[in-house]
Scaffold this motif. Structure first.
Motif, short mmCIF file in Angstrom:
data_model
loop_
_atom_site.label_atom_id
_atom_site.label_comp_id
_atom_site.label_asym_id
_atom_site.label_seq_id
_atom_site.Cartn_x
_atom_site.Cartn_y
_atom_site.Cartn_z
N UNK A 6 71.71 68.39 109.25
CA UNK A 6 73.04 67.91 109.65
C UNK A 6 73.04 66.39 109.78
N UNK A 7 73.43 65.72 108.72
CA UNK A 7 73.44 64.26 108.67
C UNK A 7 74.64 63.67 109.40
N UNK A 8 75.50 64.51 109.99
CA UNK A 8 76.67 64.01 110.71
C UNK A 8 76.43 63.84 112.22
N UNK A 11 73.01 61.07 116.72
CA UNK A 11 71.69 60.44 116.76
C UNK A 11 71.15 60.09 115.37
N UNK A 12 71.60 60.79 114.36
CA UNK A 12 71.19 60.49 112.98
C UNK A 12 71.93 59.26 112.46
N UNK A 13 73.08 58.97 113.03
CA UNK A 13 73.91 57.86 112.56
C UNK A 13 73.87 56.63 113.46
N UNK A 14 72.93 56.56 114.39
CA UNK A 14 72.87 55.42 115.30
C UNK A 14 72.60 54.11 114.57
N UNK A 15 72.02 54.16 113.40
CA UNK A 15 71.73 52.95 112.61
C UNK A 15 73.02 52.23 112.19
N UNK A 35 68.29 54.56 107.95
CA UNK A 35 69.25 54.72 106.86
C UNK A 35 68.66 55.59 105.76
N UNK A 36 67.39 55.37 105.44
CA UNK A 36 66.73 56.20 104.41
C UNK A 36 66.63 57.64 104.89
N UNK A 37 66.28 57.85 106.16
CA UNK A 37 66.21 59.21 106.72
C UNK A 37 67.58 59.89 106.65
N UNK A 38 68.63 59.15 106.96
CA UNK A 38 69.99 59.69 106.89
C UNK A 38 70.32 60.11 105.46
N UNK A 39 69.97 59.28 104.51
CA UNK A 39 70.24 59.58 103.11
C UNK A 39 69.46 60.81 102.65
#
Length: 89
Positions: A6-8, A11-15, A35-39
Motif C-alpha cells: 500500500x503505497x498510499x 508513513x510511506x509518503x513522508x518523503x 522515494x525509491x522505496x515508494x516507487x
C-alpha cells in the motif's frame, strides 16, 4: 488498496513533506531512498494485481525508470521533484 504494497499510507509518503530549512546530506539521502522505496511499492502493488502495463508518469521522482534500471532525470524535466525539496531561491 487491497494489496500488501500500500503505497498510499502516510508513513510511506513522508518523503513528500517539503522542509522549511536546508537538509543535511544524510537527510537528503534518506528522503531519496524513501522515494525509491515508494516507487518500488507502487510497482509491486501493480504487479500483484496482474497489470500488463504500468504508467509512471504520475510519480514524483528525480529518476527515469527503464527496463534494466534507473537514471537521474535532467534538471529541466524534474520540476515536480524540485518543489518537494527546500528552495534556496
Amino acid at each position: 488498496m487491497g494489496t500488501t504494497y500500500d503505497f498510499t499510507k502516510k508513513e510511506i509518503n513522508s518523503w513528500r513533506a517539503k522542509p522549511k530549512k536546508p537538509e543535511s546530506t544524510g537527510a537528503l539521502k534518506k528522503r531519496i531512498t524513501a522515494n525509491i522505496d515508494h516507487t518500488l511499492m507502487f510497482l509491486n502493488a501493480h504487479l500483484e494485481t496482474g497489470k500488463q502495463m504500468i504508467n509512471y508518469s504520475g510519480l514524483s521522482s528525480p529518476f527515469i525508470f527503464v527496463t534494466n534500471g534507473l537514471a537521474l532525470k535532467r534538471i529541466e524535466r524534474a520540476d515536480q521533484w524540485t518543489t518537494t525539496f527546500y528552495d534556496y531561491g
